[in-house]
Design a protein around this motif. Structure first.
Motif, PDB file in Angstrom:
ATOM      1  N   PHE A 104      -5.192  -9.460 -11.121  1.00 32.99           N
ATOM      2  CA  PHE A 104      -4.611  -8.477 -12.040  1.00 32.99           C
ATOM      3  C   PHE A 104      -5.385  -8.424 -13.353  1.00 32.99           C
ATOM      4  N   ALA A 105      -5.687  -9.592 -13.911  1.00 33.66           N
ATOM      5  CA  ALA A 105      -6.369  -9.652 -15.207  1.00 33.66           C
ATOM      6  C   ALA A 105      -7.769  -9.048 -15.113  1.00 33.66           C
ATOM      7  N   ILE A 106      -8.468  -9.311 -14.001  1.00 31.47           N
ATOM      8  CA  ILE A 106      -9.811  -8.770 -13.830  1.00 31.47           C
ATOM      9  C   ILE A 106      -9.763  -7.252 -13.725  1.00 31.47           C
ATOM     10  N   ALA A 107      -8.856  -6.752 -12.899  1.00 30.97           N
ATOM     11  CA  ALA A 107      -8.747  -5.302 -12.721  1.00 30.97           C
ATOM     12  C   ALA A 107      -8.332  -4.618 -14.013  1.00 30.97           C
ATOM     13  N   SER A 108      -7.461  -5.265 -14.786  1.00 32.53           N
ATOM     14  CA  SER A 108      -7.014  -4.689 -16.059  1.00 32.53           C
ATOM     15  C   SER A 108      -8.160  -4.628 -17.065  1.00 32.53           C
ATOM     16  N   THR A 109      -8.947  -5.692 -17.128  1.00 33.98           N
ATOM     17  CA  THR A 109     -10.101  -5.699 -18.022  1.00 33.98           C
ATOM     18  C   THR A 109     -11.104  -4.623 -17.619  1.00 33.98           C
ATOM     19  N   ALA A 110     -11.340  -4.504 -16.315  1.00 35.43           N
ATOM     20  CA  ALA A 110     -12.266  -3.474 -15.833  1.00 35.43           C
ATOM     21  C   ALA A 110     -11.770  -2.081 -16.216  1.00 35.43           C
ATOM     22  N   ALA A 111     -10.470  -1.848 -16.070  1.00 36.05           N
ATOM     23  CA  ALA A 111      -9.904  -0.542 -16.413  1.00 36.05           C
ATOM     24  C   ALA A 111     -10.084  -0.231 -17.891  1.00 36.05           C
ATOM     25  N   SER A 112      -9.935  -1.252 -18.733  1.00 37.10           N
ATOM     26  CA  SER A 112     -10.094  -1.035 -20.178  1.00 37.10           C
ATOM     27  C   SER A 112     -11.524  -0.660 -20.544  1.00 37.10           C
ATOM     28  N   HIS A 113     -12.479  -0.983 -19.660  1.00 38.95           N
ATOM     29  CA  HIS A 113     -13.886  -0.619 -19.871  1.00 38.95           C
ATOM     30  C   HIS A 113     -14.283   0.579 -18.994  1.00 38.95           C
ATOM     31  N   HIS A 114     -13.295   1.219 -18.393  1.00 42.06           N
ATOM     32  CA  HIS A 114     -13.529   2.391 -17.548  1.00 42.06           C
ATOM     33  C   HIS A 114     -14.425   2.070 -16.356  1.00 42.06           C
ATOM     34  N   VAL A 115     -14.244   0.866 -15.797  1.00 37.50           N
ATOM     35  CA  VAL A 115     -14.996   0.448 -14.619  1.00 37.50           C
ATOM     36  C   VAL A 115     -14.046   0.462 -13.419  1.00 37.50           C
ATOM     37  N   PRO A 116     -14.269   1.346 -12.442  1.00 40.59           N
ATOM     38  CA  PRO A 116     -13.369   1.387 -11.284  1.00 40.59           C
ATOM     39  C   PRO A 116     -13.497   0.140 -10.422  1.00 40.59           C
ATOM     40  N   VAL A 117     -12.390  -0.218  -9.772  1.00 43.76           N
ATOM     41  CA  VAL A 117     -12.334  -1.431  -8.959  1.00 43.76           C
ATOM     42  C   VAL A 117     -12.041  -1.074  -7.508  1.00 43.76           C
ATOM     43  N   ALA A 119     -10.936  -3.136  -4.258  1.00 42.61           N
ATOM     44  CA  ALA A 119     -10.482  -4.431  -3.737  1.00 42.61           C
ATOM     45  C   ALA A 119     -11.101  -4.629  -2.356  1.00 42.61           C
ATOM     46  N   TYR A 120     -11.674  -5.803  -2.149  1.00 44.52           N
ATOM     47  CA  TYR A 120     -12.437  -6.062  -0.927  1.00 44.52           C
ATOM     48  C   TYR A 120     -11.888  -7.280  -0.200  1.00 44.52           C
ATOM     49  N   ASP A 121     -11.493  -7.099   1.052  1.00 40.92           N
ATOM     50  CA  ASP A 121     -11.058  -8.178   1.934  1.00 40.92           C
ATOM     51  C   ASP A 121      -9.674  -8.713   1.586  1.00 40.92           C
ATOM     52  N   ARG A 122      -9.346  -8.780   0.306  1.00 39.81           N
ATOM     53  CA  ARG A 122      -7.990  -9.134  -0.137  1.00 39.81           C
ATOM     54  C   ARG A 122      -7.552  -8.111  -1.171  1.00 39.81           C
ATOM     55  N   LEU A 123      -6.317  -7.690  -1.066  1.00 39.99           N
ATOM     56  CA  LEU A 123      -5.795  -6.697  -1.997  1.00 39.99           C
ATOM     57  C   LEU A 123      -5.521  -7.335  -3.354  1.00 39.99           C
ATOM     58  N   VAL A 124      -5.893  -6.655  -4.427  1.00 38.84           N
ATOM     59  CA  VAL A 124      -5.563  -7.103  -5.781  1.00 38.84           C
ATOM     60  C   VAL A 124      -4.141  -6.615  -6.085  1.00 38.84           C
ATOM     61  N   MET A 125      -3.287  -7.539  -6.483  1.00 32.91           N
ATOM     62  CA  MET A 125      -1.859  -7.243  -6.568  1.00 32.91           C
ATOM     63  C   MET A 125      -1.416  -6.813  -7.972  1.00 32.91           C
ATOM     64  N   ASN A 126      -0.357  -5.986  -7.963  1.00 33.62           N
ATOM     65  CA  ASN A 126       0.430  -5.673  -9.168  1.00 33.62           C
ATOM     66  C   ASN A 126      -0.354  -5.001 -10.288  1.00 33.62           C
ATOM     67  N   VAL A 127      -1.308  -4.159  -9.931  1.00 34.30           N
ATOM     68  CA  VAL A 127      -2.078  -3.437 -10.943  1.00 34.30           C
ATOM     69  C   VAL A 127      -2.374  -2.038 -10.415  1.00 34.30           C
ATOM     70  N   SER A 128      -2.219  -1.049 -11.270  1.00 30.25           N
ATOM     71  CA  SER A 128      -2.334   0.339 -10.821  1.00 30.25           C
ATOM     72  C   SER A 128      -3.758   0.875 -10.845  1.00 30.25           C
ATOM     73  N   SER A 129      -4.694   0.121 -11.404  1.00 28.38           N
ATOM     74  CA  SER A 129      -6.053   0.648 -11.601  1.00 28.38           C
ATOM     75  C   SER A 129      -6.986   0.412 -10.419  1.00 28.38           C
ATOM     76  N   VAL A 130      -6.501  -0.225  -9.342  1.00 27.20           N
ATOM     77  CA  VAL A 130      -7.349  -0.418  -8.164  1.00 27.20           C
ATOM     78  C   VAL A 130      -7.509   0.923  -7.453  1.00 27.20           C
ATOM     79  N   ARG A 131      -8.753   1.352  -7.277  1.00 29.24           N
ATOM     80  CA  ARG A 131      -8.996   2.685  -6.718  1.00 29.24           C
ATOM     81  C   ARG A 131      -8.917   2.706  -5.189  1.00 29.24           C
ATOM     82  N   TYR A 132      -9.479   1.675  -4.559  1.00 30.56           N
ATOM     83  CA  TYR A 132      -9.479   1.608  -3.104  1.00 30.56           C
ATOM     84  C   TYR A 132      -9.364   0.153  -2.658  1.00 30.56           C
ATOM     85  N   TYR A 133      -8.906  -0.005  -1.422  1.00 29.39           N
ATOM     86  CA  TYR A 133      -8.912  -1.309  -0.768  1.00 29.39           C
ATOM     87  C   TYR A 133      -9.680  -1.173   0.543  1.00 29.39           C
ATOM     88  N   VAL A 134     -10.602  -2.106   0.789  1.00 35.37           N
ATOM     89  CA  VAL A 134     -11.331  -2.158   2.052  1.00 35.37           C
ATOM     90  C   VAL A 134     -11.084  -3.527   2.665  1.00 35.37           C
TER      91      VAL A 134
END
Length: 355
Positions: A104-117, A119-134
């Motif tokens: 969550f913290a990584i995805a939130s930091t990335a979002a604050s820098h306008h860097v899309p995320v 999620a790969y192999d494991r889903l990143v939980m409880n954050v709305s800024s994850v663009r895709y999961y593979v």
């Protein structure tokens, strides 16, 4: 006349340069894509995921750069690595989190820098800024494992030991649920463990405990991954059972495939990593360059991460047994005959028709 020709050539040269064809044209640099993997075990992360991802991305964009980091199983290290690649100018973050919740913290930091995320192999939980999961369809993996175990068992209501994996691991929990759906009512779950860290050592200790309590009367073993399968086998060998019961696994680790060829492990699950890594690289490229992603890419699949329904590319797994080693992991180049059929396994490979 001569001066006029020179002037015309000069104007033409300036025009070509302005259109990007001359030596003074401005070159747009390639994008930077960060790939953050969680650990070195299973070995597939660095032997398969990384090179496949890098090759696909560079086929799409020869001057793109992969900023690769491996956290070695430490969530705090991964967060520091994420901060570093964002500071280095990463345009996209492909994140396989050590801890899906801490991601969550990584995805939130990335979002604050306008860097899309992605999620790969494991889903990143409880954050709305994850663009895709593979990733892989974990329910399908559990179904494959449970179905294979039933096929290998004999007699009515055989006794099974279950080594489900770490209860804090969302994927292990999904596998456990799927396996129970398949086997409940058809076997006797004689002992069941939620194995800390899904580790070989913990699984060996649990299997030893189960064998002692059951006086060695075990008809089958459900192990959620190959690490735990190896621990279960070690306990069974130490107990000197007359026959080795069928043991499931996952991840198609080299040691597991060799155990399958030798008859010490019944099955594993092949996750076609090439499909997963290449799909992630394609999404990273599309996001980096603002290319629209067609809805058909996800097939309408989504995964609930507790905050949003994340569009998901779900790769279908395949069961691997002694009869299908050749048509799965070898056919796809995941492992070669030479890697599998080392001196210790030469005779088993000949018997299995692999050499």
């Amino acid at each position: 006349m001569k001066l006029g020709r020179i002037a015309a050539l000069f104007i033409l040269a300036v025009s070509v340069a302005a259109c990007g064809g001359g030596p003074t044209s401005q070159v747009v640099p390639g994008k930077k894509v960060a790939l953050l993997l969680p650990e070195s075990a299973p070995a597939r992360y660095e032997s398969q995921d990384l090179p496949l991802f890098r090759t696909k991305l560079q086929a799409l964009c020869a001057d793109c750069t992969v900023l690769y980091q491996n956290a070695g199983g430490d969530a705090a290290t991964q967060r520091s690595q994420a901060d570093a690649v964002i500071a280095a100018g990463a345009n996209v973050l492909v994140l396989d989190p050590v801890d899906p919740s801490a991601g969550f913290a990584i995805a939130s930091t990335a979002a604050s820098h306008h860097v899309p995320v992605v999620a790969y192999d494991r889903l990143v939980m409880n954050v709305s800024s994850v663009r895709y999961y593979v990733g892989f369809d974990d329910a399908a993996i559990g179904t494959l494992q449970g179905t294979a175990l039933l096929a290998a068992l004999k007699g009515s209501h055989p006794a099974v030991v279950m080594l489900n994996g770490d209860p804090a691991d969302r994927d292990a929990t999904a596998l456990k649920k799927a396996v129970h759906t398949v086997i409940d009512g058809k076997v006797v779950v004689a002992r069941e463990f939620d194995t800390p860290a899904s580790s070989s050592d913990a699984a060996q200790a649990e299997m030893t405990q189960a064998l002692t309590g059951l006086s060695g009367k075990v008809d089958g073993v459900y192990a959620a991954n190959d690490e735990m399968a190896s621990g279960a086998l070690a306990a069974i060998k130490a107990a000197k059972l007359t026959t080795t019961p069928p043991i499931t696994g996952g991840d198609s680790e080299l040691g597991a495939v060799q155990r399958i060829v030798a008859g010490d492990q019944y099955m594993t699950v092949y996750r076609p990593v090439r499909q997963e890594a290449e799909a992630a690289a394609q999404l990273a490229y599309d996001l980096a360059y603002g290319v629209g992603v067609a809805p058909a890419v996800t097939g309408g699949n989504t995964m609930d991460n507790g905050a949003v329904q994340v569009p998901a590319v779900l790769v279908q797994p395949v069961a691997v047994t002694r009869r299908t080693v050749l048509s799965t992991v070898i056919a796809d180049g995941f492992w070669t005959r030479a890697q599998i059929c080392t001196a210790d396994y030469a005779a088993a490979c000949r018997a299995a028709g692999l050499s």
